[in-house]
Each structure stands twice: as structure tokens, then as C-alpha cells.
Motif scaffolding. Structure first.
Motif, PDB file in Angstrom:
ATOM      1  N   HIS A 170       0.821  -1.214   0.000  1.00 11.19           N
ATOM      2  CA  HIS A 170       0.000   0.000   0.000  1.00 11.19           C
ATOM      3  C   HIS A 170       0.853   1.262   0.000  1.00 11.19           C
ATOM      4  CE1 HIS A 170      -4.005  -1.629   0.159  1.00 11.19           C
ATOM      5  NE2 HIS A 170      -3.570  -2.544   1.002  1.00 11.19           N
ATOM      6  N   LEU A 171       1.979   1.221   0.670  1.00 11.01           N
ATOM      7  CA  LEU A 171       2.875   2.364   0.687  1.00 11.01           C
ATOM      8  C   LEU A 171       3.459   2.629  -0.697  1.00 11.01           C
ATOM      9  CD1 LEU A 171       4.266   4.457   2.563  1.00 11.01           C
ATOM     10  CD2 LEU A 171       6.137   2.818   2.751  1.00 11.01           C
ATOM     11  N   ILE A 172       3.917   1.590  -1.362  1.00 15.40           N
ATOM     12  CA  ILE A 172       4.477   1.742  -2.708  1.00 15.40           C
ATOM     13  C   ILE A 172       3.395   2.173  -3.689  1.00 15.40           C
ATOM     14  CG2 ILE A 172       5.494   0.467  -4.643  1.00 15.40           C
ATOM     15  CD1 ILE A 172       6.988  -1.179  -2.529  1.00 15.40           C
ATOM     16  N   ASP A 173       2.186   1.631  -3.531  1.00  9.94           N
ATOM     17  CA  ASP A 173       1.085   2.014  -4.407  1.00  9.94           C
ATOM     18  C   ASP A 173       0.742   3.493  -4.231  1.00  9.94           C
ATOM     19  OD1 ASP A 173      -0.876   1.345  -6.347  1.00  9.94           O
ATOM     20  OD2 ASP A 173      -2.392   1.447  -4.761  1.00  9.94           O
ATOM     21  N   LYS A 174       0.755   3.952  -3.002  1.00  8.72           N
ATOM     22  CA  LYS A 174       0.450   5.356  -2.733  1.00  8.72           C
ATOM     23  C   LYS A 174       1.539   6.274  -3.285  1.00  8.72           C
ATOM     24  CE  LYS A 174      -1.654   7.029   1.116  1.00  8.72           C
ATOM     25  NZ  LYS A 174      -1.809   7.324   2.543  1.00  8.72           N
ATOM     26  N   ILE A 175       2.794   5.873  -3.143  1.00  6.63           N
ATOM     27  CA  ILE A 175       3.908   6.699  -3.618  1.00  6.63           C
ATOM     28  C   ILE A 175       3.977   6.730  -5.143  1.00  6.63           C
ATOM     29  CG2 ILE A 175       6.432   6.818  -3.732  1.00  6.63           C
ATOM     30  CD1 ILE A 175       6.465   5.769  -0.849  1.00  6.63           C
ATOM     31  N   SER A 176       3.721   5.603  -5.782  1.00  6.13           N
ATOM     32  CA  SER A 176       3.987   5.494  -7.222  1.00  6.13           C
ATOM     33  C   SER A 176       2.769   5.722  -8.110  1.00  6.13           C
ATOM     34  CB  SER A 176       4.574   4.113  -7.516  1.00  6.13           C
ATOM     35  OG  SER A 176       3.606   3.116  -7.292  1.00  6.13           O
ATOM     36  N   ARG A 177       1.690   6.242  -7.593  1.00  6.80           N
ATOM     37  CA  ARG A 177       0.498   6.450  -8.435  1.00  6.80           C
ATOM     38  C   ARG A 177       0.734   7.451  -9.555  1.00  6.80           C
ATOM     39  NH1 ARG A 177      -4.549   6.262  -4.263  1.00  6.80           N
ATOM     40  NH2 ARG A 177      -4.425   4.019  -3.955  1.00  6.80           N
ATOM     41  N   LYS A 178       1.547   8.444  -9.316  1.00  4.04           N
ATOM     42  CA  LYS A 178       1.763   9.489 -10.311  1.00  4.04           C
ATOM     43  C   LYS A 178       2.965   9.208 -11.199  1.00  4.04           C
ATOM     44  CE  LYS A 178      -0.281  12.870  -7.270  1.00  4.04           C
ATOM     45  NZ  LYS A 178      -0.078  14.056  -6.450  1.00  4.04           N
ATOM     46  N   MET A 179       3.581   8.040 -11.051  1.00  3.60           N
ATOM     47  CA  MET A 179       4.787   7.732 -11.814  1.00  3.60           C
ATOM     48  C   MET A 179       4.452   7.000 -13.104  1.00  3.60           C
ATOM     49  SD  MET A 179       7.376   6.444  -8.904  1.00  3.60           S
ATOM     50  CE  MET A 179       7.799   7.462  -7.516  1.00  3.60           C
TER      51      MET A 179
END
Length: 88
Positions: free
Chosen positions: A25-34
Motif C-alpha cells: 500500500h505504501l508503494i502504491d500510494k507513492i507510485s500512483r503518479k509515476m
């Protein structure tokens, strides 16, 4: 493997499943705009690092003996984290 080490490995596997859910969930939240390629690369690197970490911990605790129910408890921990995360 005695029962204490087995219970320790079971609890480590369950907690590791919760940790994997948190990291997902942390990686998903960080990488949504990538970019999609960079996002996929980030997921692959994290999966490799988490797998190496799990193997290292299990090796240190019980000599690297991994039973099938350890993987089941990782999955149960991951699923419970996701269920709790969606309820919040």
C-alpha cells in the motif's frame, strides 16, 4: 525443529505478511503518479528485496527450513491487512 522455533517462525511469517501488505500500500500510494515502467520496476525491486529479507530471517531463526504453512501464514497476514485497510 522444536515447537518454540516453529511457533516463532509462524509468528514471523504472519507478521511478515502484514508487513508486505503495508509495503504494497505504501508503494502504491507513492507510485500512483509515476510512469508505468518505473512503477513496475519499483514493484519488482521491492519484491526481490522482501524475498531476500524473508529468506535471511528464516535462515537465521531455524536454519532456512521453510514449510508450506509459512507461506500460507504470509498470505493470511497479507489478506487480513488488506481487509482491515479497506474497513478503515
Amino acid at each position: 525443529m522444536n515447537s518454540f522455533i516453529q511457533l516463532l517462525c509462524i509468528s514471523i511469517s504472519f507478521c511478515y505478511g502484514i508487513g508486505i501488505g503495508f509495503m504494497y500500500h505504501l508503494i502504491d500510494k507513492i507510485s500512483r503518479k509515476m510512469n508505468l515502467i518505473f512503477r513496475l520496476f519499483l514493484y519488482i525491486i521491492c519484491v526481490i528485496l522482501l524475498a531476500i529479507l524473508y529468506i535471511y530471517v528464516i535462515y537465521k531463526v531455524n536454519g532456512g527450513i521453510v514449510n508450506i504453512y509459512f507461506y500460507g501464514l504470509i498470505a493470511i497476514g497479507f489478506i487480513l491487512f488488506n481487509v482491515k485497510k479497506r474497513q478503515i
